[in-house]
Design an enzyme around this catalytic site. Structure first.
Site, short mmCIF file in Angstrom:
data_model
loop_
_atom_site.label_atom_id
_atom_site.label_comp_id
_atom_site.label_asym_id
_atom_site.label_seq_id
_atom_site.Cartn_x
_atom_site.Cartn_y
_atom_site.Cartn_z
N ASP A 127 5.58 -7.90 5.79
CA ASP A 127 5.65 -9.05 4.89
C ASP A 127 6.72 -8.86 3.83
OD1 ASP A 127 3.76 -10.53 6.13
OD2 ASP A 127 2.12 -10.04 4.74
N GLY B 267 0.82 -1.21 0.00
CA GLY B 267 0.00 0.00 0.00
C GLY B 267 0.85 1.26 0.00
N ASP C 71 0.10 1.92 8.45
CA ASP C 71 -0.52 1.23 9.58
C ASP C 71 0.31 1.35 10.87
OD1 ASP C 71 -2.33 0.51 7.71
OD2 ASP C 71 -2.11 -1.65 7.93
N ARG D 125 1.18 -5.71 -4.97
CA ARG D 125 1.18 -6.62 -3.81
C ARG D 125 1.66 -8.04 -4.15
NH1 ARG D 125 -0.66 -4.48 0.78
NH2 ARG D 125 -2.14 -2.76 0.75
N LYS E 129 8.15 0.64 5.59
CA LYS E 129 7.03 1.45 5.13
C LYS E 129 5.70 0.89 5.61
CE LYS E 129 4.47 -0.10 2.53
NZ LYS E 129 3.54 -0.82 1.67
P1 FBP Z 1 0.57 -1.89 3.64
O1 FBP Z 1 0.62 -2.70 4.89
O2 FBP Z 1 0.95 -2.62 2.43
O3 FBP Z 1 1.37 -0.62 3.80
O4 FBP Z 1 -0.93 -1.40 3.39
C1 FBP Z 1 -1.73 -1.01 4.45
C2 FBP Z 1 -3.09 -0.55 4.00
O5 FBP Z 1 -3.08 0.82 3.66
C3 FBP Z 1 -4.11 -0.84 5.09
O6 FBP Z 1 -4.23 0.23 5.99
C4 FBP Z 1 -5.36 -1.14 4.31
O7 FBP Z 1 -6.17 -2.04 5.01
C5 FBP Z 1 -4.84 -1.77 3.06
O8 FBP Z 1 -3.54 -1.27 2.86
C6 FBP Z 1 -5.68 -1.51 1.84
O9 FBP Z 1 -5.15 -2.23 0.78
P2 FBP Z 1 -5.46 -1.95 -0.75
O10 FBP Z 1 -4.66 -0.75 -1.14
O11 FBP Z 1 -4.97 -3.17 -1.44
O12 FBP Z 1 -6.92 -1.69 -0.88
#
Ligand code: FBP
Length: 553
Positions: free
Chosen positions: A176, A81, A205, A145, A202
């Site tokens: 991850d 994300g 969250d 991802r 990064k």
């Molecule tokens: P990362 O852990 O990859 O930084 O992403 C976190 C996040 O922003 C969460 O807060 C949220 O639940 C999720 O990504 C949303 O994912 P997507 O962008 O795939 O909709």
């Protein structure tokens, strides 16, 4: 590219480096620290990472640069994300790399780890990189991802690196992605590819942190962005005095974002998922807790309020989790077709009633109908309920409305409850990075290159002492294996970086706990306002309340 006046100004901003990295490349030396151990399961982690385990932590200092002079060709990947500041990691990496040797090259693999596997890349130059300095977003190369985790993928990655003469890969990602970075580093070392891997922490969250990593980048800007808007909503609520606002904020699992926003804005209610799990709270108990605040405020003539709901909370409610598992079972295989063929919601409801245990049916029965139906509509490719799509802000306002109706009937509540709903997530992930994130990220990237230049592999770029002004920040590196333990994932024991949930004994939560009863009844809102980029340091360079409290400030 169309450029706003703010963007034009931000392109000129010069991010602050830690003092020890400011002397110029020729004067950066390494100070080696102690050998490291993983946080748990030492023997198992060591056996899985024979080439990269146990290495020393290091810091950089002013002194003669003794790194070997060789041309570096580095590949960078943005993973997962978006988080504000990602562009600056790339810029810092690029600037250090070019300042060391103008012949050095930086490849950007496009759209996440898949770019490395597909050999889809661009090569950065000054003109391209200069368009992205101090800007939000990951559009400089895109993100994705795809997980880099199988031997077959690693072999492809090694081939691609060999083809371009790549000497190091920098992976900018969450827990991850950095776990996978460690596994890739071990593979590269075991196969003597000569390619190094460096990670950068990064995620908005905020759950990639530990005794070495004080915070992940993006958390500062994202929470400031949400807090600004929550503060605005509080002021609107306090002006009109007629709505209860239910605000869901991102954070897939941990509640750091919700907690930080609560510390910044002092809402009437903020749920903390980790507490819900620790106390094994039921939906009904949580609804009662919120209804108490609504009730008490109504008794004082205040039929308005603000409640913050962390995105991941429902997964922390034990009875809700059980319900989800039973629904997944209920619709497994051909049963989903049978269910979908039923003509009316009443028929479907009867099917559900027959299939669930009494315990789960009791939980299901109290959910608002829209949420009940959502549980059966939103399924992932494996047929499972997509818990992350559940509109928990609506779920809780619905449950609270039902509680208040009961109280009204019993004569214990005589207020007016008009809920409004909001979800703040994507709004904050690509904001212009705050000065903190702009500086922190640039430093992480610059530092990542110094780790490469000094030959480190399987390390996380580490900048610490972050609650102090940037010139006092400490730059160095930490073997990623130090942060690992074994966890059960998809039925297998895997080495992973431990995810940091909100600590119920930690100072940020304790501060919140000490004040929340007062905030629940009084109107104690604080209005943080918009992120400031120019002006006095005490306004522009503020860290988060979470970090300040953790550091005892
Ligand atoms: P990362 O852990 O990859 O930084 O992403 C976190 C996040 O922003 C969460 O807060 C949220 O639940 C999720 O990504 C949303 O994912 P997507 O962008 O795939 O909709």
């Amino acid at each position: 590219m169309n450029i706003s006046p703010l963007q034009k100004e931000r392109l000129q901003y010069v991010p602050k480096l830690p003092g020890m990295l400011r002397h110029g490349i020729a004067e950066i030396c390494v100070v080696e620290g102690k050998e490291t151990q993983s946080v748990a399961d030492q023997e198992k982690i060591q056996a899985l990472f024979p080439n990269t385990y146990g290495k020393k932590e290091i810091t950089f200092a002013k002194g003669q640069n003794t790194s070997a002079a060789k041309k570096q060709v580095v590949g960078v990947i943005l993973s997962g994300g978006q988080a504000p500041g990602g562009h600056n990691v790339v810029c810092g990496l690029y600037d250090a790399l070019k300042a060391t040797n103008a012949e050095n090259e930086l490849f950007g693999f496009k759209n996440g780890p898949s770019g490395l596997l597909d050999d889809d890349y661009l090569v950065f130059d000054d003109a391209y990189i200069d368009q992205f300095r101090n800007t939000g977003g990951f559009d400089i190369i895109g993100s994705g991802r795809t997980k880099l985790e199988t031997e077959a993928q690693f072999a492809v990655a090694a081939e691609v690196c060999k083809k371009h003469g790549i000497t190091a890969i920098v992976i900018i990602g969450g827990d991850d992605s950095n776990t996978n970075a460690a596994v890739l580093a071990e593979y590269f070392a075991a196969h003597e590819t000569g390619v190094q891997v460096i990670g950068c922490p990064k995620t908005i969250d905020g759950d990639l942190k530990n005794e070495d990593i004080e915070c992940s980048f993006g958390f500062d800007t994202a929470t400031k962005t949400y807090s600004e808007v929550i503060g605005n909503i509080e002021r609107d609520a306090n002006s009109a005095k007629k709505y209860w606002h239910f605000v869901k904020v991102m954070g897939r699992s941990a509640s750091h974002v919700a907690l930080e926003c609560a510390l910044e804005t002092q809402p009437n209610v903020c749920l903390i998922s980790e507490e819900v799990a620790a106390k094994k709270q039921s939906l009904s108990e949580i609804a009662d807790y919120i209804a108490d605040s609504v009730n008490k405020r109504a008794d004082k003539g205040m039929n308005f309020g603000v409640a913050i709901i962390p995105e991941g909370v429902v997964e922390f409610v034990p009875e809700f989790n059980k319900l989800i598992q039973e629904i997944n079972e209920l619709l497994a295989g051909k049963k989903a077709e049978e269910f979908n063929a039923l003509p009316t919601w009443a028929d479907k409801y009867a099917f559900i009633e027959k299939g669930l245990t009494k315990e789960s049916m009791d939980v299901f029965a109290i959910l608002p109908v829209t949420i009940q139906q959502q549980l059966f509509l939103e399924r992932d490719p494996h047929g499972n309920v997509q818990v992350s799509l559940i509109e928990s802000e609506k779920l809780f306002s619905g449950l609270v409305a039902a509680k208040l109706a009961e109280r009204k009937a019993a004569g214990t509540y005589n207020g007016k409850f008009s809920p409004l709903h909001h979800f703040f997530g994507y709004e904050g992930r690509c904001a212009f990075p705050s000065n903190f994130d702009a500086d922190y990220c640039y430093s992480l990237g610059y530092n990542a290159f110094m780790l490469i230049q000094y030959g480190y592999n399987g390390y996380l770029s580490k900048i610490s002492n972050l609650s102090k002004p940037a010139d006092e920040w400490v730059a160095g590196g930490m073997p990623i294996t130090k942060m690992m333990n074994m966890e059960r994932r998809h039925g297998e024991d895997k080495p992973v970086i431990k995810k940091a949930l909100v600590e119920l004994e930690g100072k940020p939560f304790k501060y919140f706990e000490a004040h929340r009863d007062e905030w629940a009844v009084e109107t104690a809102y604080t209005y943080p306002g918009a992120i400031q980029y120019y002006g006095p340091a005490e306004v522009c360079d503020l860290t988060t309340r979470t970090l300040a409290l953790e550091k005892g400030l």
